[in-house]
Enzyme design. Structure first.
Site, mmCIF file in Angstrom:
data_model
loop_
_atom_site.group_PDB
_atom_site.id
_atom_site.type_symbol
_atom_site.label_atom_id
_atom_site.label_comp_id
_atom_site.label_asym_id
_atom_site.label_seq_id
_atom_site.Cartn_x
_atom_site.Cartn_y
_atom_site.Cartn_z
ATOM 1 N N SER A 160 0.834 -1.203 0.000
ATOM 2 C CA SER A 160 0.000 0.000 0.000
ATOM 3 C C SER A 160 0.872 1.257 0.000
ATOM 4 C CB SER A 160 -0.962 -0.037 1.194
ATOM 5 O OG SER A 160 -1.859 1.043 1.152
ATOM 6 N N ASP A 179 -10.120 -5.210 -5.939
ATOM 7 C CA ASP A 179 -10.925 -4.046 -5.586
ATOM 8 C C ASP A 179 -10.667 -2.932 -6.590
ATOM 9 O OD1 ASP A 179 -8.557 -2.824 -4.899
ATOM 10 O OD2 ASP A 179 -9.014 -2.592 -2.774
ATOM 11 N N TYR A 181 -7.123 -6.906 0.054
ATOM 12 C CA TYR A 181 -5.834 -6.487 0.603
ATOM 13 C C TYR A 181 -5.546 -7.108 1.956
ATOM 14 C CZ TYR A 181 -2.659 -3.370 3.161
ATOM 15 O OH TYR A 181 -1.655 -2.872 3.947
#
Length: 320
Positions: A170, A266, A297
């Site tokens: 991320s 996503d 995630y």
């Protein structure tokens, strides 16, 4: 409501920032102390070391059977929006220790300064400083500890600097991206060390797509960036967050020769695909591997599940 309770940023259930400067982190995993010979991972050990007055790290070492063996070394930057969690807390720590066991590699998990107390580019600078510290161990032997008290014996004894990797998830993957750009221009330890490869899991970028983004992508992603770097030149089109911006550095200049980029199921997948497309069109000459997970995630960090174990094996295979 008193002025001291007035909020300027509220992103439940994670973080709240008040007008008087106070920060409440509403959701955080517990601290995990250093340990040797962890039974859950077949003997992984970890310890915490200072790097500078503002940067530290947790170093992981898998169980060593052959003390002459050299291992890949991975420098890890954790995610969580530039403003949450820690290298020393269980959410990322648990995953890293399992990764170290699976990949049979040394890992240096960087504890960098968090926003909003320390706005970007503080975290970028901290992670670069940590990488340079790791690189400073090349060519040393254990006798060097007599004069180089800031060096680490695990890295000196076991690190193979021909297999130096970066790894982040991320916002940590965003730090990896910016570190690769910088390492393509600036030398590590005077040019004595080069990054072989990098893993970018669920990289955090703000790239405009033609698809309709969810409220999560539109609000939460952009909110984290504004909180972390409120004065970013160009805002959401700052090249540190948008690698396709007009003034962004050429991705062909990445300072590594291998990349693993992973996506999940996503809305961020569309952004990652645009990033991969830009990388391929840039003329970067390295080896690109893409892991397209049909998962979410957070599933990667639920280490008790078979889903997480399979995802971990896929990522660790890139190092092995």
């Amino acid at each position: 409501m008193g002025s001291s309770d007035e909020t300027i940023f509220d992103l439940p259930p994670y973080i709240k920032v008040f007008k008087d400067g106070r920060v409440e982190r509403l959701h955080s995993s517990p601290y995990v102390p250093p340990s040797l010979n962890d039974p859950e991972t077949g003997g992984v050990s970890w310890k915490d070391v200072p790097i500078s007055s503002v940067v530290s790290a947790r170093i992981y070492l898998p169980k060593i059977n052959n003390h002459d063996e050299k291992l890949p070394i991975i420098v890890y930057f954790h995610g969580a929006g530039f403003c949450l969690e820690s290298a020393f807390k269980s959410f990322f720590h648990t995953y890293v220790k399992h990764f170290v066991a699976e990949a049979k590699a040394i890992a240096v998990s960087v504890e960098f300064r968090l926003a909003p107390e320390n706005h970007l580019p503080a975290a970028y600078e901290d992670c670069w400083e940590a990488l340079q510290w790791v690189a400073s161990h090349v060519g040393l032997d254990i006798s060097s500890l007599k004069t180089c008290i800031d060096k680490d014996p695990w890295i000196i004894n076991y690190a193979d600097f021909d297999r130096l990797y970066l790894w982040g998830d991320s916002t940590g993957a965003n730090i990896v991206h910016n570190t690769l750009i910088r390492s393509g221009k600036e030398k590590l330890n005077g040019g004595k060390v080069k990054i072989l490869g990098a893993i970018l899991y669920y990289p955090y970028f703000l790239i405009r797509t033609s698809s309709k983004q969810s409220d999560y992508m539109e609000n939460e992603y952009r909110s984290y960036w504004k909180l972390a770097y409120p004065d970013a030149p160009g805002g959401n089109d700052n090249p540190m967050i948008n690698p396709t911006a007009e003034n962004a550095p050429d991705l062909a200049g990445y300072g590594c020769s291998r990349l693993l980029i992973s996506m999940v199921a996503d809305e961020a997948r569309d952004i990652t695909l645009l990033y991969i497309d830009a990388l391929e069109k840039s003329g970067w000459k390295g080896e690109l591997d893409v892991a397209d997970f049909d998962k979410q995630y957070f599933e990667l960090f639920e280490m008790e599940t078979e889903v997480a174990k399979n995802m971990l094996r896929r990522l660790a295979s890139f190092i092995k």
